[in-house]
Write a protein that holds these residues in place. Structure first.
Motif, PDB file in Angstrom:
ATOM      1  N   PHE A   1     -48.975 -33.154  64.557  1.00  0.00           N
ATOM      2  CA  PHE A   1     -49.726 -34.229  65.197  1.00  0.00           C
ATOM      3  C   PHE A   1     -50.354 -35.129  64.128  1.00  0.00           C
ATOM      4  N   PRO A   2     -50.694 -36.367  64.482  1.00  0.00           N
ATOM      5  CA  PRO A   2     -51.397 -37.227  63.517  1.00  0.00           C
ATOM      6  C   PRO A   2     -52.736 -36.613  63.128  1.00  0.00           C
ATOM      7  N   GLN A   3     -52.984 -36.509  61.826  1.00  0.00           N
ATOM      8  CA  GLN A   3     -54.230 -35.919  61.369  1.00  0.00           C
ATOM      9  C   GLN A   3     -54.541 -36.411  59.962  1.00  0.00           C
ATOM     10  N   GLY A   4     -55.784 -36.180  59.546  1.00  0.00           N
ATOM     11  CA  GLY A   4     -56.231 -36.589  58.222  1.00  0.00           C
ATOM     12  C   GLY A   4     -57.578 -35.974  57.911  1.00  0.00           C
ATOM     13  N   GLY A   5     -58.061 -36.242  56.705  1.00  0.00           N
ATOM     14  CA  GLY A   5     -59.328 -35.685  56.273  1.00  0.00           C
ATOM     15  C   GLY A   5     -60.520 -36.424  56.843  1.00  0.00           C
ATOM     16  N   VAL A   6     -61.680 -35.796  56.678  1.00  0.00           N
ATOM     17  CA  VAL A   6     -62.945 -36.357  57.153  1.00  0.00           C
ATOM     18  C   VAL A   6     -63.758 -36.775  55.940  1.00  0.00           C
ATOM     19  N   GLU A   7     -64.170 -38.030  55.909  1.00  0.00           N
ATOM     20  CA  GLU A   7     -64.953 -38.534  54.793  1.00  0.00           C
ATOM     21  C   GLU A   7     -66.424 -38.149  54.950  1.00  0.00           C
ATOM     22  N   LYS A   8     -67.162 -38.285  53.854  1.00  0.00           N
ATOM     23  CA  LYS A   8     -68.569 -37.901  53.849  1.00  0.00           C
ATOM     24  C   LYS A   8     -69.368 -38.813  54.769  1.00  0.00           C
TER      25      LYS A   8
ATOM     26  N   ILE B   1     -61.960 -27.172  53.937  1.00  0.00           N
ATOM     27  CA  ILE B   1     -61.335 -28.489  54.030  1.00  0.00           C
ATOM     28  C   ILE B   1     -61.233 -28.843  55.511  1.00  0.00           C
ATOM     29  N   VAL B   2     -61.967 -29.855  55.936  1.00  0.00           N
ATOM     30  CA  VAL B   2     -62.052 -30.223  57.347  1.00  0.00           C
ATOM     31  C   VAL B   2     -61.097 -31.384  57.612  1.00  0.00           C
ATOM     32  N   ASN B   3     -60.248 -31.224  58.624  1.00  0.00           N
ATOM     33  CA  ASN B   3     -59.328 -32.270  59.066  1.00  0.00           C
ATOM     34  C   ASN B   3     -59.536 -32.530  60.553  1.00  0.00           C
ATOM     35  N   ALA B   4     -59.204 -33.738  60.964  1.00  0.00           N
ATOM     36  CA  ALA B   4     -59.278 -34.132  62.375  1.00  0.00           C
ATOM     37  C   ALA B   4     -57.900 -34.594  62.820  1.00  0.00           C
ATOM     38  N   ALA B   5     -57.398 -34.011  63.897  1.00  0.00           N
ATOM     39  CA  ALA B   5     -56.072 -34.334  64.426  1.00  0.00           C
ATOM     40  C   ALA B   5     -56.201 -34.895  65.836  1.00  0.00           C
ATOM     41  N   VAL B   6     -55.189 -35.665  66.245  1.00  0.00           N
ATOM     42  CA  VAL B   6     -55.182 -36.317  67.556  1.00  0.00           C
ATOM     43  C   VAL B   6     -53.932 -35.884  68.311  1.00  0.00           C
ATOM     44  N   ILE B   7     -54.123 -35.365  69.512  1.00  0.00           N
ATOM     45  CA  ILE B   7     -53.015 -35.074  70.420  1.00  0.00           C
ATOM     46  C   ILE B   7     -52.877 -36.283  71.342  1.00  0.00           C
TER      47      ILE B   7
END
Length: 252
Positions: A167-174, A31-37
């Motif tokens: 931190f703000p983060q969420g999933g990565v869409e296809k 499960i890949v997520n992307a977060a922002v610092i």
């Protein structure tokens, strides 16, 4: 005598397939997520240490002692208000560089010197305080607090029945790139009232969290560094419980 019949590999009966034979299991996709610092850089200079203040004062005294004297006789008329004003400013600079005994005012002052000193008092600029009102009120949502430190945006969310700061983060869409997903998730969670800038398309760090609900699941979080240029965070109350601008090691 009994004769032994030897069967060749081709004549041997086929081996029955067992249903219990283990089949290769395909590895589960992570499960890949992307977060922002998200960072707010310091807005005022750091307060110098006592050693730095002593060093700067020493350099100022040396520079003051070695500089060439200003030929004020050439630029100002003798006895004029401009000459008196320059002499007053010069005495102030000497007292600031060498201490109180230097540049003492004489008991006798001309009328022009008195008027010039009065005009300088009216033009004195007040130094702005280095402690903001948000610091005294402990307003963790203000971007004006802790002007000498870096501030980082943290969100309070409910995950698996627990309130967690992250931190703000969420999933990565296809078909979506990681930095695009980070920018989209930041806007989805914090609103579009901020002018932000992601520093690079390459992540600055990778984190593999351990999920209590699903310990067998593989999750990975890619962190991206960003700066806020203007605006303020306005998180979606349906997704975020609260937010705060915190310093590293100071507020958490």
């Amino acid at each position: 005598m009994f004769s032994r019949t030897v069967l060749s590999p081709c004549n041997r009966p086929p081996k029955e397939f067992s249903e219990t034979t283990s089949r290769p299991i395909k590895p589960s996709r992570p499960i890949v997520n992307a977060a922002v610092i998200l960072n707010r850089s310091p807005i005022i200079t750091r307060t110098p240490t006592p050693f730095e203040r002593a060093y700067y004062a020493y350099q100022s005294r040396i520079h003051r002692a070695l500089h060439n004297p200003f030929p004020y006789e050439f630029y100002f008329k003798q006895g004029s208000p401009l000459e008196a004003r320059f002499n007053i400013e010069e005495r102030r600079r000497e007292r600031k560089a060498f201490g109180a005994p230097f540049g003492m005012d004489t008991a006798e002052q001309s009328e022009s010197a008195t008027l010039a000193e009065a005009s300088l008092r009216d033009e004195d600029e007040e130094t702005m305080p280095r402690v903001h009102e948000a610091d005294t009120k402990q307003d963790l949502k203000s971007l004006d607090r802790r002007g000498q430190r870096n501030l980082y945006l943290m969100l309070l969310k409910n995950e698996s029945g627990k309130d967690v700061w992250r931190f703000p983060q969420g999933g990565v869409e296809k078909g979506e790139l990681l930095h695009q997903a980070a920018n989209r998730d930041l806007e989805a969670e914090c609103g579009s009232h901020m002018d932000t800038w992601i520093v690079s398309r390459n992540p600055i760090g990778v984190y593999h969290p351990s999920s209590v609900a699903e310990p067998s699941s593989k999750a990975v979080v890619f962190f991206y560094k960003a700066h806020i240029m203007a605006g303020q965070a306005r998180p979606d109350p349906k997704r975020v419980l609260d937010f705060a601008w915190l310093t590293k090691g100071g507020d958490i």
